[in-house]
Design a protein around this motif. Structure first.
Motif, PDB file in Angstrom:
ATOM      1  N   ASP A   1       0.826  -1.216   0.000  1.00 36.83           N
ATOM      2  CA  ASP A   1       0.000   0.000   0.000  1.00 36.83           C
ATOM      3  C   ASP A   1       0.858   1.262   0.000  1.00 36.83           C
ATOM      4  OD1 ASP A   1      -2.292  -1.461  -0.080  1.00 36.83           O
ATOM      5  OD2 ASP A   1      -2.916  -1.070   1.982  1.00 36.83           O
ATOM      6  N   THR A   2       1.987   1.198  -0.701  1.00 30.23           N
ATOM      7  CA  THR A   2       2.922   2.324  -0.750  1.00 30.23           C
ATOM      8  C   THR A   2       3.248   2.710  -2.180  1.00 30.23           C
ATOM      9  OG1 THR A   2       3.928   1.644   1.350  1.00 30.23           O
ATOM     10  CG2 THR A   2       5.231   3.113  -0.054  1.00 30.23           C
ATOM     11  N   TRP A   3       3.616   1.739  -2.996  1.00 32.45           N
ATOM     12  CA  TRP A   3       4.005   1.935  -4.393  1.00 32.45           C
ATOM     13  C   TRP A   3       2.973   1.222  -5.257  1.00 32.45           C
ATOM     14  CZ3 TRP A   3       5.188  -1.458  -8.370  1.00 32.45           C
ATOM     15  CH2 TRP A   3       5.972  -0.984  -9.440  1.00 32.45           C
ATOM     16  N   ALA A   4       2.502   1.903  -6.283  1.00 35.96           N
ATOM     17  CA  ALA A   4       1.529   1.290  -7.196  1.00 35.96           C
ATOM     18  C   ALA A   4       1.924   1.610  -8.622  1.00 35.96           C
ATOM     19  CB  ALA A   4       0.123   1.796  -6.910  1.00 35.96           C
ATOM     20  N   SER A   5       1.724   0.650  -9.494  1.00 32.41           N
ATOM     21  CA  SER A   5       2.057   0.815 -10.906  1.00 32.41           C
ATOM     22  C   SER A   5       0.864   0.408 -11.759  1.00 32.41           C
ATOM     23  CB  SER A   5       3.268  -0.051 -11.272  1.00 32.41           C
ATOM     24  OG  SER A   5       3.502  -0.039 -12.666  1.00 32.41           O
ATOM     25  N   VAL A   6       0.551   1.244 -12.761  1.00 31.43           N
ATOM     26  CA  VAL A   6      -0.463   0.940 -13.772  1.00 31.43           C
ATOM     27  C   VAL A   6       0.165   1.245 -15.115  1.00 31.43           C
ATOM     28  CG1 VAL A   6      -2.724   1.533 -14.706  1.00 31.43           C
ATOM     29  CG2 VAL A   6      -2.377   1.533 -12.223  1.00 31.43           C
ATOM     30  N   GLY A   7       0.129   0.289 -16.034  1.00 32.57           N
ATOM     31  CA  GLY A   7       0.770   0.542 -17.313  1.00 32.57           C
ATOM     32  C   GLY A   7       0.375  -0.443 -18.385  1.00 32.57           C
ATOM     33  N   SER A   8       1.217  -0.505 -19.412  1.00 31.77           N
ATOM     34  CA  SER A   8       0.985  -1.411 -20.536  1.00 31.77           C
ATOM     35  C   SER A   8       1.764  -2.701 -20.385  1.00 31.77           C
ATOM     36  CB  SER A   8       1.395  -0.720 -21.844  1.00 31.77           C
ATOM     37  OG  SER A   8       2.802  -0.512 -21.883  1.00 31.77           O
ATOM     38  N   ASP A   9       2.677  -2.767 -19.430  1.00 32.20           N
ATOM     39  CA  ASP A   9       3.607  -3.889 -19.317  1.00 32.20           C
ATOM     40  C   ASP A   9       3.023  -5.043 -18.524  1.00 32.20           C
ATOM     41  OD1 ASP A   9       4.184  -1.575 -17.331  1.00 32.20           O
ATOM     42  OD2 ASP A   9       4.823  -3.377 -16.258  1.00 32.20           O
ATOM     43  N   ASN A  10       3.184  -6.236 -19.036  1.00 35.45           N
ATOM     44  CA  ASN A  10       2.832  -7.460 -18.330  1.00 35.45           C
ATOM     45  C   ASN A  10       4.064  -8.033 -17.647  1.00 35.45           C
ATOM     46  OD1 ASN A  10      -0.056  -7.984 -19.224  1.00 35.45           O
ATOM     47  ND2 ASN A  10       0.958  -7.754 -21.202  1.00 35.45           N
TER      48      ASN A  10
ATOM     49  N   GLU B   1       7.056  -0.400 -23.892  1.00 32.09           N
ATOM     50  CA  GLU B   1       6.047  -0.331 -22.833  1.00 32.09           C
ATOM     51  C   GLU B   1       6.168   1.003 -22.098  1.00 32.09           C
ATOM     52  OE1 GLU B   1       3.940  -2.691 -22.730  1.00 32.09           O
ATOM     53  OE2 GLU B   1       4.906  -4.570 -23.310  1.00 32.09           O
ATOM     54  N   LEU B   2       5.076   1.400 -21.451  1.00 32.57           N
ATOM     55  CA  LEU B   2       5.071   2.590 -20.607  1.00 32.57           C
ATOM     56  C   LEU B   2       4.176   2.347 -19.408  1.00 32.57           C
ATOM     57  CD1 LEU B   2       5.912   5.566 -20.127  1.00 32.57           C
ATOM     58  CD2 LEU B   2       3.792   6.214 -21.296  1.00 32.57           C
ATOM     59  N   SER B   3       4.711   2.652 -18.223  1.00 29.93           N
ATOM     60  CA  SER B   3       3.971   2.460 -16.988  1.00 29.93           C
ATOM     61  C   SER B   3       4.116   3.696 -16.118  1.00 29.93           C
ATOM     62  CB  SER B   3       4.516   1.229 -16.247  1.00 29.93           C
ATOM     63  OG  SER B   3       3.760   0.968 -15.084  1.00 29.93           O
ATOM     64  N   CYS B   4       3.079   3.969 -15.337  1.00 30.35           N
ATOM     65  CA  CYS B   4       3.079   5.070 -14.378  1.00 30.35           C
ATOM     66  C   CYS B   4       3.153   4.480 -12.974  1.00 30.35           C
ATOM     67  CB  CYS B   4       1.806   5.911 -14.538  1.00 30.35           C
ATOM     68  SG  CYS B   4       1.563   7.151 -13.245  1.00 30.35           S
ATOM     69  N   ALA B   5       4.248   4.765 -12.263  1.00 20.47           N
ATOM     70  CA  ALA B   5       4.395   4.337 -10.876  1.00 20.47           C
ATOM     71  C   ALA B   5       4.123   5.521  -9.957  1.00 20.47           C
ATOM     72  CB  ALA B   5       5.789   3.783 -10.625  1.00 20.47           C
ATOM     73  N   VAL B   6       3.313   5.293  -8.930  1.00 19.76           N
ATOM     74  CA  VAL B   6       2.907   6.340  -7.997  1.00 19.76           C
ATOM     75  C   VAL B   6       3.357   5.949  -6.603  1.00 19.76           C
ATOM     76  CG1 VAL B   6       0.972   7.654  -7.052  1.00 19.76           C
ATOM     77  CG2 VAL B   6       0.891   6.845  -9.425  1.00 19.76           C
ATOM     78  N   LEU B   7       3.965   6.902  -5.906  1.00 17.45           N
ATOM     79  CA  LEU B   7       4.430   6.669  -4.545  1.00 17.45           C
ATOM     80  C   LEU B   7       3.570   7.500  -3.599  1.00 17.45           C
ATOM     81  CD1 LEU B   7       6.657   5.048  -3.121  1.00 17.45           C
ATOM     82  CD2 LEU B   7       8.099   7.089  -3.211  1.00 17.45           C
ATOM     83  N   ASP B   8       2.595   6.845  -2.990  1.00 12.52           N
ATOM     84  CA  ASP B   8       1.681   7.536  -2.085  1.00 12.52           C
ATOM     85  C   ASP B   8       0.811   6.490  -1.401  1.00 12.52           C
ATOM     86  OD1 ASP B   8       0.282  10.289  -1.336  1.00 12.52           O
ATOM     87  OD2 ASP B   8      -1.317   8.876  -1.840  1.00 12.52           O
ATOM     88  N   HIS B   9       0.770   6.529  -0.068  1.00 16.39           N
ATOM     89  CA  HIS B   9      -0.001   5.520   0.668  1.00 16.39           C
ATOM     90  C   HIS B   9      -1.479   5.559   0.297  1.00 16.39           C
ATOM     91  CE1 HIS B   9       3.274   4.130   3.142  1.00 16.39           C
ATOM     92  NE2 HIS B   9       3.490   5.331   3.663  1.00 16.39           N
ATOM     93  N   SER B  10      -2.053   6.755   0.250  1.00 18.76           N
ATOM     94  CA  SER B  10      -3.490   6.864  -0.002  1.00 18.76           C
ATOM     95  C   SER B  10      -3.856   6.371  -1.393  1.00 18.76           C
ATOM     96  CB  SER B  10      -3.948   8.314   0.172  1.00 18.76           C
ATOM     97  OG  SER B  10      -3.789   8.739   1.506  1.00 18.76           O
TER      98      SER B  10
END
Length: 502
Positions: A383-392, A403-412
């Motif tokens: 519940d700290t780092w999350a990634s959403v992208g095109s990569d499997n 491929e391109l992915s967006c990684a977000v660093l935020d607990h909420s």
């Protein structure tokens, strides 16, 4: 305690590609998950409809169907973009040229989308600057405004602008369906995720587009294709307008863009030895995992790629993993089906040896009992780092395709994304904190209901335990070369391949 980005994100040196113009990461962003294609398409249409003269629409796509409706009664993708172009917006697209339709790819559809954009005054390139058998798999859209920079937005994730993607939480499928195995029905239910980004990271996504657009290599080296592109005016590469300043801060989220570009002898100027930051990010982040890794993935193949997950399980005795995958592959047939399954079977065996009952693997069905095709590429760690992208999670996505992915660093953000997905899969708007046990109990109840012959009311939830796949030894030997060469090839430079690293 504040999260230190350098402990979770790749530094510029760790990215391993000094040729790129990307910043290591940006802060001050607002990232929102858009669960399901219908949600994404509706918001995308509203953004494109608001474009005015001298505004900018940039997009990259693996497959694009010009007639795919963005809303239930709305116009198709090509018409929406054409209307924006008619209002004076600059429309530019990078579309993978694709393999043949007879192989269940989309060469004709992608060309038709490009032609429609060209006819409306925009510009689209059919980009085949990939390794043999590879693809440009990035799926993103950038909207920038000449007079309203506060409305600038980028959409990044796994959702193509094509048939089958406009599904919603009911998972009844897109009325405009793409070909799929019969087990998914006439309107294959489709689970997918995209994110909407506002803030400085929008300019970083624009850099990704610009680097590819400005690649001096020809989009194709085949003479017939080059001639056809010339006569259809699809070989023009007008310069992009000079990028505006990054949008102002819009929220609390730190964002890092992660990419894959393969090693090519005709090198990408922005990645001369390739870029493998998707793979490298997983290697770093999983080293921090202590509690829960939540993963949704279309494929989950390759023992090499699964090793960072297995190592995390071995090194953290309390770590648990939830994995959601499709029940059936997207390719059927005597060879294609087993070739698609062989890598997953090996990967799951490796994970379960490392983690035992701390690893739980599920697939999904809708309330009519039809399997849901999981196309999402989502990972949430502690519940700290999350990634959403095109990569499997496979070798192809980590080394061979773009491929391109967006990684977000935020607990909420990370916790909210995980809970939103869990709420849908459990049919529970307020899922319990111990989601590992909640998933297990829900899947067991639904499986027992199926085993009883579906007697009595169907229990809530959409999760089913994912069955193990077993192939006979001779069949495995027969399909393994196809798996290694065509299904999950390795695009790393020789030195990385020899060392087994990324």
């Amino acid at each position: 305690m504040p999260i230190k980005p350098e402990e979770w994100f790749l530094t510029a040196q760790e990215r391993g590609n000094p040729a790129t113009k990307l910043e290591p990461w940006t802060t001050g962003n607002l990232v929102r998950p858009l669960i399901h294609g219908a949600t994404y398409f509706s918001e995308l249409k509203a953004c494109i409809d608001a474009l005015e003269k001298d505004d900018l629409l940039l997009f990259s796509d693996w497959r694009g169907d010009p007639d795919e409706r963005l809303t239930e009664d709305g116009p198709g993708v090509a018409e929406v973009m054409a209307q924006a172009s008619a209002r004076g917006a600059l429309v530019r697209g990078l579309i993978w040229r694709s393999h043949l339709d007879k192989l269940r790819f989309s060469a004709a559809e992608n060309r038709h989308l490009g032609e429609k954009i060209e006819e409306a005054g925009g510009q689209a390139l059919l980009d085949t600057r990939v390794r043999p058998g590879g693809s440009h798999h990035q799926k993103f859209v950038i909207v920038r405004h000449d007079r309203r920079p506060q409305d600038d937005v980028a959409f990044v994730g796994g959702i193509d602008l094509c048939h089958s993607r406009r599904d919603d939480a009911s998972h009844r499928g897109d009325p405009q369906a793409a070909p799929m195995p019969d087990v998914y029905g006439e309107r294959p239910p489709w689970h997918d995720v995209q994110v909407a980004i506002k803030g400085p990271a929008v300019a970083e996504v624009e850099k990704v587009f610009c680097e590819r657009w400005e690649d001096p290599a020809p989009e194709t080296r085949q003479p017939f294709r080059r001639l056809r592109d010339h006569f259809s005016h699809m070989d023009d590469v007008p310069p992009l307008p000079k990028p505006g300043p990054p949008p102002a801060p819009a929220g609390p989220h730190a964002v890092q863009l992660l990419r894959t570009y393969p090693y090519r002898r005709l090198a990408y100027p922005f990645a001369p030895l390739g870029e493998f930051s998707v793979a490298r990010a997983y290697g770093k982040v999983l080293g921090n995992a202590r509690d829960l890794v939540y993963l949704e993935d279309q494929y989950l193949w390759s023992t090499e790629v699964i090793e960072p997950f297995a190592r995390a399980l071995r090194e953290s005795p309390e770590l648990r993993m939830i994995i959601v995958v499709p029940r059936y592959p997207d390719q059927d047939g005597w060879l294609a089906g087993p070739a698609s399954q062989i890598g997953r079977a090996d990967a799951l065996v490796r994970l379960q040896r490392a983690g035992g009952d701390r690893v739980a693997v599920y697939d999904l069905e809708n309330h009519d009992g039809v399997p849901v095709y999981v196309h999402a590429k989502v990972c949430v760690v502690d519940d700290t780092w999350a990634s959403v992208g095109s990569d499997n999670v496979n070798l192809r996505s980590w080394s061979y395709d773009s491929e391109l992915s967006c990684a977000v660093l935020d607990h909420s953000f990370a916790r909210g994304l995980r809970r939103t997905l869990a709420a849908e899969h459990l049919d529970d708007d307020d899922p319990p904190e111990d989601v590992f046990e909640a998933f297990r109990e829900s899947a067991d109840r639904l499986e027992s209901w199926h085993e009883s012959g579906c007697k009595g009311p169907r229990p809530p939830g959409r999760l089913r335990p994912h069955p193990s796949t077993e192939l006979t030894r001779w069949r495995r030997r027969l399909v393994y070369p196809l798996y290694k060469v065509a299904v999950d090839p390795d695009g790393r430079p020789p030195a990385l391949r020899r060392s087994g690293s990324f």
